[in-house]
Scaffold this active site. Structure first.
Site, PDB file in Angstrom:
ATOM      1  CB  SER A 196      -1.082  -0.260   1.100  1.00 38.17           C
ATOM      2  OG  SER A 196      -1.919   0.938   1.072  1.00 38.17           O
TER       3      SER A 196
ATOM      4  CG  ASP B  97      -7.152  -3.219  -2.413  1.00 36.24           C
ATOM      5  OD1 ASP B  97      -7.968  -2.209  -1.799  1.00 36.24           O
ATOM      6  OD2 ASP B  97      -5.978  -3.302  -2.477  1.00 36.24           O
TER       7      ASP B  97
ATOM      8  CG  HIS C  50      -5.522  -2.709   1.071  1.00 38.84           C
ATOM      9  ND1 HIS C  50      -5.108  -2.249  -0.216  1.00 38.84           N
ATOM     10  CD2 HIS C  50      -4.952  -1.932   1.823  1.00 38.84           C
ATOM     11  CE1 HIS C  50      -3.949  -1.435  -0.170  1.00 38.84           C
ATOM     12  NE2 HIS C  50      -3.862  -1.122   1.220  1.00 38.84           N
TER      13      HIS C  50
END
Lengths: 278, 278
Positions: free
Chosen positions: A147, A223, A257
């Site tokens: 991320s 995600d 995610h």
């Protein structure tokens, strides 16, 4: 540098250290996993950059990387995601600015610019500290992250192709200047001149001629931040295609995610880096 | 029963559920990992009992078990460690009594006895709920756990050798009636008559003639709670020897009490159970 914890894992040791960071003007914490092979030979390292709200702790507990680091014989360096300490400015009402959200860039704006120099920390200060204090490690290093940390891995590698042998990322923020997270942070840390932002944006760096041998990215199709257009992998794919940058971006059907997504594919990334680090 | 979360992991799904527990008189939460094979065939299950202060969340994030559950084709059931909810009595100043510390026994003393029936929950209510709601699973089940959950796994298996096909444990509280944790909890939950305690003590159960096919235990030699004499594996070894109970208790040099220890050896335990569950 002070060792504050040592935990045996997969025959090696997961150690934690604190040290004073000159560039970040504060005490910092990081962890290092030394696999069992480190007793007998000098090993390469994988730097792992974590995402928003994380410290060095999250990935070392949840990603499942140490099992494969022990199998393939590489160390893992887990830095923190920002400077810490009571003096360091923060934005308590926001998880995406201040502590835990250093974005791996060098802030130029007050009050951040006295402390938030995570780009220099990851690419200059920390590698020297590692080199000086870990005779078990050779100078070969690769970089990966998740991320915000995936963004960090991409920009650190693209801007320093001689420093990092290979780069990969999980659900990286590929084009922060066009995402809400990136816009919020970059305007606070770097000011209103958006041209300055491009230097910390993986998609812009590719379009501006930066290149590495190859890039591996995994992106889950379920995600939530992908669907919120925080990650923008399509922009990165288009830039890589335009500039002939070799990229293996895999959309992983149904994955989200979280660290459950990372743990499902971390083996592939460790093997990928181990091949380059040989 | 309501599904409140579903996360894809290693090609399968990690799902979380809430339901009203009749025996614990409160809403309870548990997680189930269904590996990819569950789409095609009925699979056996491993029940994982967690330690003090944990919920269903800790092991599913940190133990690294799902990777091997997917490889060897078994489901994992992660129950919570106690009843939850505002009505449930607690002991806020102590981590080793009340919520997060159900000890997998049936409390008989007020105020605990209206809610703390974790033994009946694990051995009776939950298996029926699983059977009724998961057509992907067959009736074969094994049990394992950590610390307080290792104690739980041992007593649940020893008292129900036909229910659980195999049993293992990480750093279990082997003889709670002689450890401080056990004495504190058992006196609160079961009252002052120590003879009653024996029925929930793995070492006493062995000495009183309970038997299973085999037991696998891993115990780190640098485990602080081992050195504090909370776990007392030597008492369990002596009892098994006296009663000819087959036991493979491995002292693992230098390992502590954490999930880093569990993750280092979880593969062996999954393979152990998969062999029995075939």
């Amino acid at each position: 540098m002070e060792k504050i914890e040592s935990i045996k894992e997969f025959g090696g040791y997961l150690n934690r250290y604190t040290h004073y960071s000159k560039v970040c003007n504060s005490n910092m914490t990081f962890s290092v996993y030394l696999p069992p092979q480190a007793q007998f030979e000098k090993l390469p390292s994988l730097y792992w950059l974590s995402g928003l709200t994380c410290t060095d702790e999250n990935a070392r507990s949840k990603a499942g990387a140490q099992r494969y680091a022990a199998e393939y014989g590489l160390a893992i360096i887990f830095p923190d995601t920002s400077p810490r300490g009571d003096d360091v400015p923060d934005s308590k009402e926001r998880y995406d600015l201040g502590k835990g959200a250093g974005f791996y860039i060098n802030a130029t704006q007050t009050p951040w610019n006295e402390y938030y120099k995570m780009y220099d920390y990851i690419t200059q200060e920390l590698p020297i500290i590692i080199e000086d204090n870990f005779p078990q490690l050779n100078s070969k290093k690769s970089i990966s992250g998740h991320s915000m940390g995936g963004h960090g891995a991409l920009i650190c590698a693209l801007k320093n192709p001689d420093l990092f042998t290979s780069v990969s990322a999980f659900a990286p923020i590929c084009n922060p200047i066009n995402s809400q997270w990136g816009k919020n942070c970059f305007s606070a840390y770097l000011g209103k001149n958006e041209l300055v932002w491009n230097d910390y944006d993986a998609t812009c760096l590719i379009l501006n001629g930066k290149k590495v041998k190859n890039i591996l990215i995994d992106q889950g199709t379920s995600d939530e931040f992908y669907h919120q257009k925080q990650l923008l992998p399509e922009n990165f794919i288009a830039a890589c295609k335009k500039e002939n940058q070799s990229l293996n971006l895999r959309f992983q059907d149904g994955y989200d995610h979280s660290y459950h997504f990372i743990s499902s594919f971390i083996r592939d990334h460790i093997i990928y880096h181990a091949e380059y680090l040989k």
